[in-house]
Design an enzyme around this catalytic site. Structure first.
Site, PDB file in Angstrom:
ATOM      1  N   TYR A   1      -7.434   6.965   3.903  1.00 55.43           N
ATOM      2  CA  TYR A   1      -7.758   6.807   2.462  1.00 55.43           C
ATOM      3  C   TYR A   1      -9.103   6.693   2.186  1.00 55.43           C
ATOM      4  CZ  TYR A   1      -7.349   5.536  -2.627  1.00 55.43           C
ATOM      5  OH  TYR A   1      -7.022   5.373  -3.975  1.00 55.43           O
TER       6      TYR A   1
ATOM      7  N   SER B   1       6.064   3.890  -6.966  1.00 55.48           N
ATOM      8  CA  SER B   1       5.252   2.728  -7.445  1.00 55.48           C
ATOM      9  C   SER B   1       6.216   1.580  -7.846  1.00 55.48           C
ATOM     10  CB  SER B   1       4.479   3.415  -8.539  1.00 55.48           C
ATOM     11  OG  SER B   1       3.440   2.567  -8.651  1.00 55.48           O
ATOM     12  N   SER B   2       6.876   0.888  -6.983  1.00 51.39           N
ATOM     13  CA  SER B   2       7.589  -0.182  -7.285  1.00 51.39           C
ATOM     14  C   SER B   2       6.486  -1.269  -7.563  1.00 51.39           C
ATOM     15  CB  SER B   2       8.647  -0.693  -6.267  1.00 51.39           C
ATOM     16  OG  SER B   2       7.464  -1.013  -4.994  1.00 51.39           O
TER      17      SER B   2
ATOM     18  N   ASP C   1      -0.512   4.714 -12.023  1.00 56.37           N
ATOM     19  CA  ASP C   1       0.743   4.246 -11.909  1.00 56.37           C
ATOM     20  C   ASP C   1       1.087   3.210 -13.026  1.00 56.37           C
ATOM     21  OD1 ASP C   1       0.444   5.439  -9.601  1.00 56.37           O
ATOM     22  OD2 ASP C   1       0.731   3.628  -8.424  1.00 56.37           O
TER      23      ASP C   1
ATOM     24  N   GLY D   1       6.421   5.125  -2.346  1.00 55.40           N
ATOM     25  CA  GLY D   1       5.484   5.955  -3.169  1.00 55.40           C
ATOM     26  C   GLY D   1       5.885   6.344  -4.388  1.00 55.40           C
TER      27      GLY D   1
ATOM     28  N   GLY E   1       7.772   0.439  -1.674  1.00 53.69           N
ATOM     29  CA  GLY E   1       6.974   1.113  -0.479  1.00 53.69           C
ATOM     30  C   GLY E   1       7.309   2.717  -0.278  1.00 53.69           C
TER      31      GLY E   1
ATOM     32  N   GLU F   1      -2.755  15.525  -6.716  1.00 53.74           N
ATOM     33  CA  GLU F   1      -2.641  14.610  -5.852  1.00 53.74           C
ATOM     34  C   GLU F   1      -4.407  14.526  -5.362  1.00 53.74           C
ATOM     35  OE1 GLU F   1      -0.358  12.111  -5.638  1.00 53.74           O
ATOM     36  OE2 GLU F   1       1.001  13.937  -5.516  1.00 53.74           O
ATOM     37  N   HIS F   2      -4.647  13.167  -4.928  1.00 55.72           N
ATOM     38  CA  HIS F   2      -5.830  12.980  -4.656  1.00 55.72           C
ATOM     39  C   HIS F   2      -7.167  13.411  -5.306  1.00 55.72           C
ATOM     40  CE1 HIS F   2      -4.784  10.971  -0.841  1.00 55.72           C
ATOM     41  NE2 HIS F   2      -3.793  11.871  -0.610  1.00 55.72           N
TER      42      HIS F   2
ATOM     43  N   ASP G   1      -7.275  11.464  -8.742  1.00 54.30           N
ATOM     44  CA  ASP G   1      -7.636  10.373  -9.428  1.00 54.30           C
ATOM     45  C   ASP G   1      -8.828   9.697  -9.452  1.00 54.30           C
ATOM     46  OD1 ASP G   1      -6.544   9.311  -7.043  1.00 54.30           O
ATOM     47  OD2 ASP G   1      -5.333   7.618  -8.001  1.00 54.30           O
TER      48      ASP G   1
HETATM   49  P1  ADP Z   1       5.122   1.416  -3.806  1.00 52.53           P
HETATM   50  O1  ADP Z   1       4.426   0.969  -5.049  1.00 52.53           O
HETATM   51  O2  ADP Z   1       4.715   2.891  -3.433  1.00 52.53           O
HETATM   52  O3  ADP Z   1       6.505   1.171  -4.039  1.00 52.53           O
HETATM   53  P2  ADP Z   1       3.245  -0.366  -2.502  1.00 52.53           P
HETATM   54  O4  ADP Z   1       3.054  -0.872  -1.233  1.00 52.53           O
HETATM   55  O5  ADP Z   1       2.385  -0.341  -3.517  1.00 52.53           O
HETATM   56  O6  ADP Z   1       4.632   0.751  -2.732  1.00 52.53           O
HETATM   57  O7  ADP Z   1       4.099  -1.715  -3.310  1.00 52.53           O
HETATM   58  C1  ADP Z   1       5.329  -2.378  -2.694  1.00 52.53           C
HETATM   59  C2  ADP Z   1       5.340  -3.871  -2.566  1.00 52.53           C
HETATM   60  O8  ADP Z   1       5.528  -4.219  -3.925  1.00 52.53           O
HETATM   61  C3  ADP Z   1       6.254  -4.604  -1.919  1.00 52.53           C
HETATM   62  O9  ADP Z   1       6.107  -4.628  -0.630  1.00 52.53           O
HETATM   63  C4  ADP Z   1       6.439  -5.777  -2.564  1.00 52.53           C
HETATM   64  O10 ADP Z   1       5.417  -6.604  -2.304  1.00 52.53           O
HETATM   65  C5  ADP Z   1       6.392  -5.515  -3.918  1.00 52.53           C
HETATM   66  N1  ADP Z   1       7.431  -5.173  -4.583  1.00 52.53           N
HETATM   67  C6  ADP Z   1       7.698  -4.135  -5.325  1.00 52.53           C
HETATM   68  N2  ADP Z   1       9.051  -4.279  -5.965  1.00 52.53           N
HETATM   69  C7  ADP Z   1       9.505  -5.260  -5.587  1.00 52.53           C
HETATM   70  C8  ADP Z   1      10.648  -6.245  -5.833  1.00 52.53           C
HETATM   71  N3  ADP Z   1      11.710  -5.785  -6.765  1.00 52.53           N
HETATM   72  N4  ADP Z   1      10.630  -7.412  -5.625  1.00 52.53           N
HETATM   73  C9  ADP Z   1       9.578  -8.022  -4.817  1.00 52.53           C
HETATM   74  N5  ADP Z   1       8.682  -7.187  -4.450  1.00 52.53           N
HETATM   75  C10 ADP Z   1       8.543  -6.078  -4.961  1.00 52.53           C
HETATM   76 MG    MG Z   2       2.310   0.783  -5.228  1.00 51.17          MG
END
Ligand code: ADP
Ligand code: MG
Length: 420
Positions: A254, A158-159, A204, A156, A154, A59-60, A62
């Site tokens: 960060y 990596s959506s 990610d 963590g 959001g 962690e930290h 990269d």
């Molecule tokens: P993490 O990657 O850890 O989940 P991030 O803040 O980097 O958090 O990314 C989250 C953002 O990605 C959301 O606020 C949104 O803008 C976008 N996002 C992710 N998944 C979706 C989804 N299924 N539909 C719409 N937006 C999404």
């Molecule tokens: Mg992210």
């Protein structure tokens, strides 16, 4: 289209006994296709999935050219698409209508023509990847697109990378053209930098593209070389617990950590902390500012722990893997100062269960100040463990945690059409 390998997505795993059980990928594909039909009045022609990820250790490191050890998780962004219908915006090959089940308002744009700053922030990730794909010669028609996801937004996990990578894979399916996997990960990272304004590393997107079932990726963030590290012991699961807090910090923590690392490297005469050893640090112990010394000690130690953990994992030396995970957490808490009370509570609760063999190791994962912990756990103790962590965490913090188990999952894939 590629077949979906059964091992990674078919059926529910009996071990998914946590309070946020996974939906199998084929079920999710079914759900997306149904929602697409309801919304657009016809079946989707293409489906693509990309997983979220969790970092087991490293962690930290990269942005210090160091090592990370992530894996793709059995949580996915799935996207469905068809050529734009009669009521699409003009059929000039650039128009996209975008719906996400996670967001109320749909979006529409013309790829490359619109000012992305006018778009809702969530749509910019998709827009940015589509622009990047066009630049690579992927010539798409006008599209209707629907997004569904089991990756928490959001949290963590990596959506954001899952959304980017799913978009790129979808466009590969639509155009019948393939991107080089590494170039694809980089294209997605660039979209996150330029269109979402997030200066993320490459971990990610690499993991979401290159993940393999039963494998962790030991990624050298300097050379971007990857070594696969098997995690296939049927008795061992990865438990992810979301603290369900995100502490908003006032001043760019960060950016501050990054510049402290750069300052420490400069003071020691190395290009980055990757090039320093604990011996180097000892030589500078007297002259380095205490806070820089602590930051450097974390990064240097964490690089060593990450490569050591990869070796120990491959050999099934679980006790040592666990020790390294707890040491990583302590270092993030004390030297790097990016943990928080809720993360510490979860790791301490996990550690208390270690004595009877339920938990191999546990640590915070991701940037810190909230988000998730990652733990290696033994399957036969899972139900009891999950129940007691949930009730103890609630008692100590007043917050209900969300938790689920996963195995290392396959990276992004084109999905077959679900049977109606
Ligand atoms: P993490 O990657 O850890 O989940 P991030 O803040 O980097 O958090 O990314 C989250 C953002 O990605 C959301 O606020 C949104 O803008 C976008 N996002 C992710 N998944 C979706 C989804 N299924 N539909 C719409 N937006 C999404
Ligand atoms: Mg992210």
């Amino acid at each position: 289209m590629k077949d979906v390998p059964r091992g990674t997505c078919g059926g529910r795993s009996e071990a998914h006994s946590a309070n946020d059980p996974a939906i199998a990928l084929d079920e999710l594909a079914h759900r997306v296709a149904g929602e697409f039909r309801r919304r657009f009045g016809r079946s989707p022609q293409w489906l693509a999935a990309a997983p979220g990820r969790v970092n087991l250790i490293g962690e930290h490191t990269d942005y210090n050219d160091g090592f990370v050890l992530p894996m793709a998780i059995e949580r996915y962004v799935v996207m469905a698409a068809s050529p734009a219908g009669e009521d699409g915006m003009g059929g000039d090959g650039k128009s996209v209508r975008l719906h996400s089940s996670a967001v109320h308002e749909p979006e529409r744009f013309r790829v490359g023509d619109d000012d992305f700053r006018q778009l809702a922030p969530w749509a910019r990730y998709v827009y940015g990847v589509m622009v990047g794909c066009r630049e690579q010669g992927l010539d798409m028609p006008a599209l209707d697109v629907l997004i569904d996801s089991t990756v928490p937004l959001g949290g963590g996990l990596s959506s954001s990378a899952a959304l980017e990578v799913a978009t790129a894979t979808l466009l590969e399916a639509v155009t019948g053209q393939r991107l080089d996997p590494i170039a694809k990960a980089r294209l997605c990272q660039k979209a996150e930098h330029q269109y979402a304004g997030v200066p993320c590393g490459i971990m990610d997107q690499f993991t979401s593209v290159l993940g393999q079932a039963g494998q962790l990726l030991l990624l050298d963030c300097r050379s971007t070389q990857i070594r696969m590290v098997p995690l296939t012991d049927p008795e061992v699961e990865v438990l992810i617990v979301n603290t369900n807090v995100k502490h908003e910090l006032t001043g760019g923590e960060y950016a501050q950590r990054r510049s402290q690392c750069e300052a420490a490297a400069r003071a020691m005469g190395v290009a980055s902390l990757r090039d320093a050893t604990l011996d180097t640090l000892r030589q500078y112990a007297a002259t380095l500012e205490p806070v820089l010394h602590r930051r450097a000690r974390h990064v240097i130690g964490e690089n060593d722990r990450t490569t050591a953990a990869a070796e120990c994992l491959a050999r099934g030396q679980w006790a040592e893997v666990g020790r390294l995970m707890y040491a990583s957490h302590a270092s993030l808490r004390d030297d790097y100062e990016v943990s928080c009370e809720e993360l510490d509570v979860l790791v301490e609760l996990a550690q208390q269960h270690g004595s009877d063999g339920a938990v191999i190791g546990s640590r915070m994962t991701g940037g810190g100040f909230g988000g998730c912990t990652v733990s290696l756990v033994r399957k036969d103790h899972l139900d009891r463990l999950v129940a007691s962590i949930a009730s103890d965490y609630l008692r100590l913090t007043g917050i209900v945690p969300t938790m689920f188990t996963t195995r290392p999952a396959q990276g992004t894939q084109v999905l077959p059409q679900p049977v109606e």
